[in-house]
Design a protein around this motif. Structure first.
Motif, PDB file in Angstrom:
ATOM      1  N   UNK A   1       0.939  -1.155  -0.102  1.00  0.00           N
ATOM      2  CA  UNK A   1       0.132   0.016  -0.004  1.00  0.00           C
ATOM      3  C   UNK A   1       0.906   1.376   0.095  1.00  0.00           C
ATOM      4  N   UNK A   2       0.255   2.384  -0.652  1.00  0.00           N
ATOM      5  CA  UNK A   2       1.005   3.624  -0.503  1.00  0.00           C
ATOM      6  C   UNK A   2       0.166   4.499   0.287  1.00  0.00           C
ATOM      7  N   UNK A   3       0.529   5.754   0.591  1.00  0.00           N
ATOM      8  CA  UNK A   3      -0.191   6.704   1.147  1.00  0.00           C
ATOM      9  C   UNK A   3      -0.213   8.006   0.142  1.00  0.00           C
ATOM     10  N   UNK A   4      -1.476   8.802   0.074  1.00  0.00           N
ATOM     11  CA  UNK A   4      -1.672   9.805  -0.930  1.00  0.00           C
ATOM     12  C   UNK A   4      -2.790  10.651  -0.245  1.00  0.00           C
ATOM     13  N   UNK A   5      -2.452  12.001  -0.551  1.00  0.00           N
ATOM     14  CA  UNK A   5      -3.689  13.053  -0.377  1.00  0.00           C
ATOM     15  C   UNK A   5      -4.939  13.044  -1.033  1.00  0.00           C
ATOM     16  N   UNK A   6      -5.957  13.028  -0.396  1.00  0.00           N
ATOM     17  CA  UNK A   6      -7.295  12.885  -1.349  1.00  0.00           C
ATOM     18  C   UNK A   6      -8.390  13.818  -0.748  1.00  0.00           C
ATOM     19  N   UNK A   7      -9.183  14.141  -1.374  1.00  0.00           N
ATOM     20  CA  UNK A   7     -10.527  14.684  -0.985  1.00  0.00           C
ATOM     21  C   UNK A   7     -11.756  14.046  -1.710  1.00  0.00           C
ATOM     22  N   UNK A   8     -12.821  14.128  -0.910  1.00  0.00           N
ATOM     23  CA  UNK A   8     -14.075  13.517  -1.196  1.00  0.00           C
ATOM     24  C   UNK A   8     -14.975  14.259  -2.192  1.00  0.00           C
ATOM     25  N   UNK A   9     -14.654  15.533  -1.974  1.00  0.00           N
ATOM     26  CA  UNK A   9     -15.627  16.744  -2.706  1.00  0.00           C
ATOM     27  C   UNK A   9     -14.767  17.994  -2.697  1.00  0.00           C
ATOM     28  N   UNK A  10     -15.159  18.830  -3.786  1.00  0.00           N
ATOM     29  CA  UNK A  10     -14.586  20.211  -3.709  1.00  0.00           C
ATOM     30  C   UNK A  10     -14.956  20.963  -2.294  1.00  0.00           C
ATOM     31  N   UNK A  11     -13.917  21.647  -2.014  1.00  0.00           N
ATOM     32  CA  UNK A  11     -14.107  22.514  -0.880  1.00  0.00           C
ATOM     33  C   UNK A  11     -12.689  23.360  -0.436  1.00  0.00           C
ATOM     34  N   UNK A  12     -12.841  23.691   0.898  1.00  0.00           N
ATOM     35  CA  UNK A  12     -11.656  24.567   1.456  1.00  0.00           C
ATOM     36  C   UNK A  12     -10.579  23.655   1.595  1.00  0.00           C
ATOM     37  N   UNK A  13      -9.286  24.091   2.062  1.00  0.00           N
ATOM     38  CA  UNK A  13      -8.077  23.309   2.204  1.00  0.00           C
ATOM     39  C   UNK A  13      -8.299  22.205   3.103  1.00  0.00           C
ATOM     40  N   UNK A  14      -9.390  22.206   4.180  1.00  0.00           N
ATOM     41  CA  UNK A  14      -9.420  21.192   5.000  1.00  0.00           C
ATOM     42  C   UNK A  14     -10.193  19.670   4.592  1.00  0.00           C
ATOM     43  N   UNK A  15     -10.571  19.876   3.413  1.00  0.00           N
ATOM     44  CA  UNK A  15     -11.016  18.791   2.655  1.00  0.00           C
ATOM     45  C   UNK A  15     -10.011  17.587   2.475  1.00  0.00           C
ATOM     46  N   UNK A  16      -8.920  18.096   2.373  1.00  0.00           N
ATOM     47  CA  UNK A  16      -7.538  17.418   1.971  1.00  0.00           C
ATOM     48  C   UNK A  16      -7.303  16.243   3.147  1.00  0.00           C
ATOM     49  N   UNK A  17      -6.910  15.151   3.187  1.00  0.00           N
ATOM     50  CA  UNK A  17      -6.802  14.234   4.136  1.00  0.00           C
ATOM     51  C   UNK A  17      -5.694  13.195   3.378  1.00  0.00           C
ATOM     52  N   UNK A  18      -5.086  12.572   4.470  1.00  0.00           N
ATOM     53  CA  UNK A  18      -3.884  11.437   3.714  1.00  0.00           C
ATOM     54  C   UNK A  18      -4.795   9.974   4.047  1.00  0.00           C
ATOM     55  N   UNK A  19      -4.788   9.391   2.950  1.00  0.00           N
ATOM     56  CA  UNK A  19      -5.391   8.112   2.720  1.00  0.00           C
ATOM     57  C   UNK A  19      -4.608   6.987   2.481  1.00  0.00           C
ATOM     58  N   UNK A  20      -4.863   5.697   2.599  1.00  0.00           N
ATOM     59  CA  UNK A  20      -4.073   4.659   2.266  1.00  0.00           C
ATOM     60  C   UNK A  20      -4.774   4.203   0.687  1.00  0.00           C
TER      61      UNK A  20
END
Length: 331
Positions: free
Chosen positions: A1-20
């Protein structure tokens, strides 16, 4: 597995999160890079807000430039090997611990640069070179107006133009940024909040105007930019506001001037390959010689991508914002 920044829907910076995420697999003409650092660009901010169309077949996720180590090569790749330390232009997915890049969009890291500095180069170097060198054909002795001196593109463009012997006029929004522009080699730096850049440009060129303009502002500057163009000059629009605009075509015809508008990400593969080849041949030696440096404002851990976006959106930066992974530290 790798890690990457993802976001589920457009929005402000806090929509970004680290995911596997699943480990990316290179195609026959690709390489996989274990990412040490990734540059943050205005296009990433637009994509996060839902205002930047992603090209078809682009890798998922934000991030258009990376630096790291090659860990896999496609079956048709002969130019790169496992373990090569590289930087690369990618079509997406750079905010990750591993990313896929077409082999033709990969470059060696210039001698003396850290991975963080190398990650700040591909997007700006390719943008500047493709416009000022390949389209405008800017040469020594000519004059160029570069908007946005405080940004990653502006800070790189000033240095590149100065390195080839062009005379640089630039704009920025504060006294600190105009001073930074002079420190990077600008002949004239105009605070657009307090001064008229058209008058300053014409004054600096004895009324002749400039041979090229690199513009990140868009429609709101179109008419004023045209006032700054010399005969046979080129206005190169690479971003900013878009929408209907009117102007007098005679302004172009009478001076044999031209306007071009380009985005790097959506260019076809063969064009990107040609740009990367040109940067490798003509620009990286200037970096190795110390005539151009990677201007990095702030470095954030990958998991803090939201803070990186907040800072870039604030307009307080001079140079690039870079994300650093934790795979191989220190570099």
């Amino acid at each position: 597995m790798s890690s990457a920044i993802r976001f589920a829907h457009p929005g402000p910076p806090d929509v970004l999160h680290l995911a596997q995420v699943d480990r990316p697999v290179p195609g026959p003409h690709d390489v996989r890079i274990e990412v040490a650092a990734a540059g943050v660009n205005n296009a990433d901010l637009l994509e996060r807000r839902g205002h930047y169309p992603v090209p078809p077949n682009a890798p998922p996720g934000l991030g258009l430039e990376v630096a790291g180590i090659i860990t896999a090569v496609g079956g048709e790749v002969t130019t790169w090997r496992l373990g090569d330390q590289v930087c690369a232009l990618v079509a997406g997915g750079g905010y990750a611990t591993e990313a896929i890049a077409p082999a033709a969009q990969v470059m060696p890291i210039p001698t003396g640069l850290t991975m963080i500095e190398a990650a700040a180069l591909p997007e700006v170097a390719c943008t500047v070179y493709s416009n000022l060198a390949m389209i405008a054909r800017l040469t020594a002795g000519q004059a160029v107006l570069i908007h946005g001196a405080g940004g990653g593109i502006g800070s790189f463009a000033i240095q590149w133009a100065n390195a080839i012997g062009a005379r640089v006029i630039t704009t920025a929004g504060s006294a600190a940024k105009t001073q930074a522009a002079r420190d990077l080699g600008a002949m004239e730096a105009v605070n657009y909040r307090t001064d008229d850049f058209v008058a300053a440009t014409l004054d600096a060129t004895d009324g002749r105007g400039v041979d090229a303009i690199l513009d990140i502002v868009g429609t709101t500057y179109l008419r004023r930019n045209m006032e700054c163009l010399a005969d046979d000059g080129h206005l190169l629009i690479i971003g900013g506001s878009v929408g209907p605009v009117t102007f007098d075509l005679w302004d172009l015809l009478s001076r044999r001037a031209s306007i071009s508008a380009t985005l790097l990400r959506a260019r076809p593969a063969h064009q990107k390959a040609a740009i990367v080849a040109g940067v490798t041949r003509d620009v990286l030696p200037l970096v190795e010689a110390g005539k151009i440096r990677a201007v990095v404002d702030t470095v954030f851990p990958l998991a803090e991508a939201s803070l990186a976006h907040e800072l870039l959106e604030s307009g307080r930066t001079v140079g690039k914002v870079v994300l650093e992974t934790s795979r191989h530290q220190p570099w």
